[in-house]
Design an enzyme around this catalytic site. Sequence first.
Site, PDB file in Angstrom:
ATOM      1  N   ALA A 174      -0.125   4.550 -11.388  1.00 11.69           N
ATOM      2  CA  ALA A 174      -0.708   5.658 -10.606  1.00 11.69           C
ATOM      3  C   ALA A 174      -0.056   5.618  -9.224  1.00 11.69           C
ATOM      4  O   ALA A 174       0.304   4.553  -8.728  1.00 11.69           O
ATOM      5  CB  ALA A 174      -2.211   5.480 -10.497  1.00 11.69           C
ATOM      6  N   LYS A 175       0.074   6.791  -8.614  1.00  7.37           N
ATOM      7  CA  LYS A 175       0.737   6.872  -7.305  1.00  7.37           C
ATOM      8  C   LYS A 175      -0.326   6.784  -6.210  1.00  7.37           C
ATOM      9  O   LYS A 175      -0.757   7.794  -5.646  1.00  7.37           O
ATOM     10  CB  LYS A 175       1.514   8.196  -7.231  1.00  7.37           C
ATOM     11  N   ILE A 176      -0.764   5.556  -5.967  1.00  2.56           N
ATOM     12  CA  ILE A 176      -1.880   5.302  -5.050  1.00  2.56           C
ATOM     13  C   ILE A 176      -1.337   4.915  -3.678  1.00  2.56           C
ATOM     14  O   ILE A 176      -0.494   4.017  -3.568  1.00  2.56           O
ATOM     15  CB  ILE A 176      -2.774   4.179  -5.620  1.00  2.56           C
ATOM     16  N   TYR A 180       1.475   1.452  -1.935  1.00  2.00           N
ATOM     17  CA  TYR A 180       2.821   1.592  -1.376  1.00  2.00           C
ATOM     18  C   TYR A 180       3.116   0.618  -0.240  1.00  2.00           C
ATOM     19  O   TYR A 180       4.234   0.578   0.268  1.00  2.00           O
ATOM     20  CB  TYR A 180       3.098   3.051  -0.980  1.00  2.00           C
TER      21      TYR A 180
END
Length: 324
Positions: A174-176, A180
Amino acid sequence: MPQLAPAPLASAQAGQPQVAPWAYHGGEFVPLSDARVPITTQALQYGTGVFEGIRAYRQPDGGLALFRAHDHYLRFLASCRMLRIDTGETAQELCRLTVELLDRSDCHGDMYVRPLAYKLRLLPGTPPGVQLRGVSDALSINAFVMGSYTDKQGIKCALSSWRRPPENVLPVRAKITGGYVNNALALDDARAAGYSDAILLNTRGRVAEATTSNVFVVTGGVLTTPPAGADLLEGITRDTVLALAADLPGLSGVVTEVTRDGLFTADEVFLTGTGAELVPVVQIAGRTVGDGQPGPVTRALMAAYDDVVRGRNARYRHWLLPIG
Ligand code: PMP
């Protein structure tokens, strides 16, 4: 009632704004300078937001078209579900909002769109704390002009000492936003050491991905990229490249584990990402990849990708969503 167009915020080229002067924020289009969040925003405090990066490319007729926007928004909604974020829009509605944002903004050049969904404020009765429930959800979308920025002659990558977190530590599929930090630390180390980017291994010592792109290797004419289970984000560009590879005579892509020595001994290595597009890697941790030049498979796929995003390949025109 339509609002007056806000003043461009950034330097304008030929009178055109470089940053979309509008944002979608709080359920409406507002001037970008009005798209603000309070310091109590839960995602700001705990990293509980999800995001996407979508490109829009100039087409042969001069118009703009979003590339694989619907697929990006399907991944966005999956990321949202992971964090119990529900702002109510479908992928189709998110596409429509994005088209309207770009249409209103009237910028020149290729564009980059940044959708962000996030935990905003504690609902009445919810005590402060690191939590996903009892917190309101919000959606913002902004955009700016962005052309190709990677060196198509090839870049040098570090092999990071940071590892991609395994899925039982952090769902990197998931691009949480909070996740990052791992990518930022790896990129910062690489840049400090004079590299353009870093390739990260997973905790099992296999190749995972670069800081904001996926990794492909070509060895003996075989194109390989690691599987989702190698603790990576399944890139939409990665998927595009696998489709384009199948179209090239004599080439097809294999999704399988890539080892560190497989990376070091490959004939060609390249990275794929919405922002990075396809970028050859000509050196890794001080070792030359192949003959130190972008290889023939990399170059063929770069050209094929450019044709697709620029609307020159009729077979994949369904991946393009025109603006206006
Ligand atoms: N991995 C990571 C960690 C990324 O941030 C990105 C960029 N979204 C990618 C891979 C490539 O994904 P895509 O091709 O969908 O942009």
